[in-house]
Design a protein around this motif. Structure first.
Motif, PDB file in Angstrom:
ATOM      1  N   SER A 251       0.832  -1.196   0.000  1.00  0.00           N
ATOM      2  CA  SER A 251       0.000   0.000   0.000  1.00  0.00           C
ATOM      3  C   SER A 251       0.871   1.251   0.000  1.00  0.00           C
ATOM      4  CB  SER A 251      -0.940  -0.011   1.217  1.00  0.00           C
ATOM      5  OG  SER A 251      -0.246  -0.354   2.397  1.00  0.00           O
TER       6      SER A 251
ATOM      7  N   TYR B 189       0.751   5.292   1.384  1.00  0.00           N
ATOM      8  CA  TYR B 189       0.123   6.283   2.236  1.00  0.00           C
ATOM      9  C   TYR B 189       0.845   7.612   2.050  1.00  0.00           C
ATOM     10  CZ  TYR B 189      -2.170   2.549   4.910  1.00  0.00           C
ATOM     11  OH  TYR B 189      -2.944   1.478   5.301  1.00  0.00           O
TER      12      TYR B 189
ATOM     13  N   GLN C 115       1.592  11.234   4.301  1.00  0.00           N
ATOM     14  CA  GLN C 115       1.550  11.767   5.663  1.00  0.00           C
ATOM     15  C   GLN C 115       1.697  13.272   5.611  1.00  0.00           C
ATOM     16  OE1 GLN C 115       4.737  10.575   8.405  1.00  0.00           O
ATOM     17  NE2 GLN C 115       3.238  10.497  10.056  1.00  0.00           N
TER      18      GLN C 115
ATOM     19  N   GLY D 282      -2.212  12.440  10.275  1.00  0.00           N
ATOM     20  CA  GLY D 282      -1.863  11.031  10.299  1.00  0.00           C
ATOM     21  C   GLY D 282      -1.450  10.550   8.917  1.00  0.00           C
ATOM     22  N   LEU D 283      -1.730   9.299   8.616  1.00  0.00           N
ATOM     23  CA  LEU D 283      -1.429   8.735   7.305  1.00  0.00           C
ATOM     24  C   LEU D 283      -2.740   8.442   6.588  1.00  0.00           C
ATOM     25  CD1 LEU D 283       1.059   7.575   9.275  1.00  0.00           C
ATOM     26  CD2 LEU D 283       1.670   6.487   7.133  1.00  0.00           C
TER      27      LEU D 283
ATOM     28  N   PHE E 178       4.736   7.149   2.059  1.00  0.00           N
ATOM     29  CA  PHE E 178       5.228   5.903   2.626  1.00  0.00           C
ATOM     30  C   PHE E 178       4.628   4.723   1.885  1.00  0.00           C
ATOM     31  CE2 PHE E 178       7.711   7.143   6.205  1.00  0.00           C
ATOM     32  CZ  PHE E 178       7.193   8.362   6.601  1.00  0.00           C
TER      33      PHE E 178
ATOM     34  N   SER F 124       2.473  -5.936   3.867  1.00  0.00           N
ATOM     35  CA  SER F 124       1.846  -6.692   4.934  1.00  0.00           C
ATOM     36  C   SER F 124       1.764  -8.151   4.536  1.00  0.00           C
ATOM     37  CB  SER F 124       0.447  -6.125   5.194  1.00  0.00           C
ATOM     38  OG  SER F 124      -0.274  -6.925   6.088  1.00  0.00           O
TER      39      SER F 124
ATOM     40  N   LEU G 146       1.552  -3.522   9.257  1.00  0.00           N
ATOM     41  CA  LEU G 146       2.338  -2.952   8.168  1.00  0.00           C
ATOM     42  C   LEU G 146       3.819  -2.825   8.484  1.00  0.00           C
ATOM     43  CD1 LEU G 146      -0.098  -0.082   7.155  1.00  0.00           C
ATOM     44  CD2 LEU G 146       0.167  -2.302   6.061  1.00  0.00           C
TER      45      LEU G 146
ATOM     46  N   PHE H  17       6.797  -0.543   7.018  1.00  0.00           N
ATOM     47  CA  PHE H  17       6.930   0.665   6.226  1.00  0.00           C
ATOM     48  C   PHE H  17       8.348   0.856   5.703  1.00  0.00           C
ATOM     49  CE2 PHE H  17       3.010   3.037   6.670  1.00  0.00           C
ATOM     50  CZ  PHE H  17       2.400   2.473   7.783  1.00  0.00           C
ATOM     51  N   GLY H  18       8.420   1.540   4.545  1.00  0.00           N
ATOM     52  CA  GLY H  18       9.699   2.048   4.082  1.00  0.00           C
ATOM     53  C   GLY H  18      10.052   3.311   4.844  1.00  0.00           C
ATOM     54  N   GLU H  19      11.189   3.912   4.498  1.00  0.00           N
ATOM     55  CA  GLU H  19      11.662   5.099   5.210  1.00  0.00           C
ATOM     56  C   GLU H  19      11.003   6.384   4.724  1.00  0.00           C
ATOM     57  OE1 GLU H  19      16.051   3.808   6.828  1.00  0.00           O
ATOM     58  OE2 GLU H  19      15.914   5.108   5.056  1.00  0.00           O
TER      59      GLU H  19
END
Lengths: 112, 113
Positions: A33, A35, A37, A42-43, A90, A94, A101, A103-105
């Motif tokens: 996914s 997202y 931010q 939030g995301l 981001f 999952s 989740l 997450f990447g950086e």
């Protein structure tokens, strides 16, 4: 194990330009996914995928395209960048149904 | 649209104090997750709660899922400077979330030495 890798980490675009944010995961996760931010919000989910060849829209999909040709990769395309797309993006993956989740950086995008 | 309201938005405390962060919704979630995020990095999962009334402890952190599965709380005992960061709650709807989560706005916690 690299986990979730996003490139580039930083990008500056001019209004109207297009670009692709890359995302790759090496955990063999089915679900991926994107997202965004923004401060105080939030995301928010842009697009998601439940497997190769299957994608769907999230909460804020307008102005973004995705495709998933392999399990590992899930690129996010900005078709014609707008200042409202200035954000931190981001990618996440999952393994299972509860959606926990990884997450990447993040990729910080500024649209002038 | 499901919403998660997190409070407070900002929390500034001294080392050694206790604190609680709340996550509330009018919707029922099948699971509730808490993440911690440091500047320049992605969120990292702390815990998942799935059963109404469930309590989970992670060292000095205690997570609770409300009986009706509409709210959750995160309690930190004897906060340390290393607890500083952004805390996010996220809810999954339905039996399978597929990585589609609804996030709260986040709580920025600053612990001063």
């Amino acid at each position: 194990n690299a986990g979730v890798t996003q490139t580039p980490k930083f990008q500056v675009l001019k209004t109207g330009q297009s670009m692709t944010l890359q995302c790759a995961q090496d955990m063999n996760h089915e679900y991926m996914s994107w997202y965004r931010q923004d401060p105080g919000m939030g995301l928010r989910l842009i697009h998601y995928s439940v497997g190769a060849g299957i994608t769907d829209q999230g909460e804020v999909p307008n102005g973004y395209n995705v495709s998933r040709s392999t399990t590992e990769d899930f690129p996010l395309r900005l078709l014609s960048a707008a200042p409202s797309q200035t954000s931190v993006y981001f990618c996440a993956s999952s393994w299972g149904g509860r959606g926990e989740l990884f997450f990447g950086e993040g990729s910080r995008l500024t649209v002038l | 649209t499901q919403l998660l309201e997190q409070s407070p938005q900002f929390l500034s405390i001294q080392e050694g104090e206790n604190l609680t962060v709340y996550c509330n919704s009018s919707s029922v979630f099948s699971s509730l997750q808490w993440y911690r995020q440091e500047p320049g990095e992605g969120p990292v999962l702390l815990v998942t709660v799935v059963t109404g009334g469930e309590v989970k402890k992670l060292k000095r952190l205690t997570f609770q899922f409300g009986d009706a599965r509409k709210d959750s709380s995160l309690h930190i005992t004897a906060a340390q400077t290393g607890d500083t960061g952004l805390y996010l709650c996220a809810g999954g709807a339905g039996g399978t979330s597929y990585g589609k989560l609804t996030f709260g706005q986040g709580t920025i916690l600053t612990v001063h030495p």
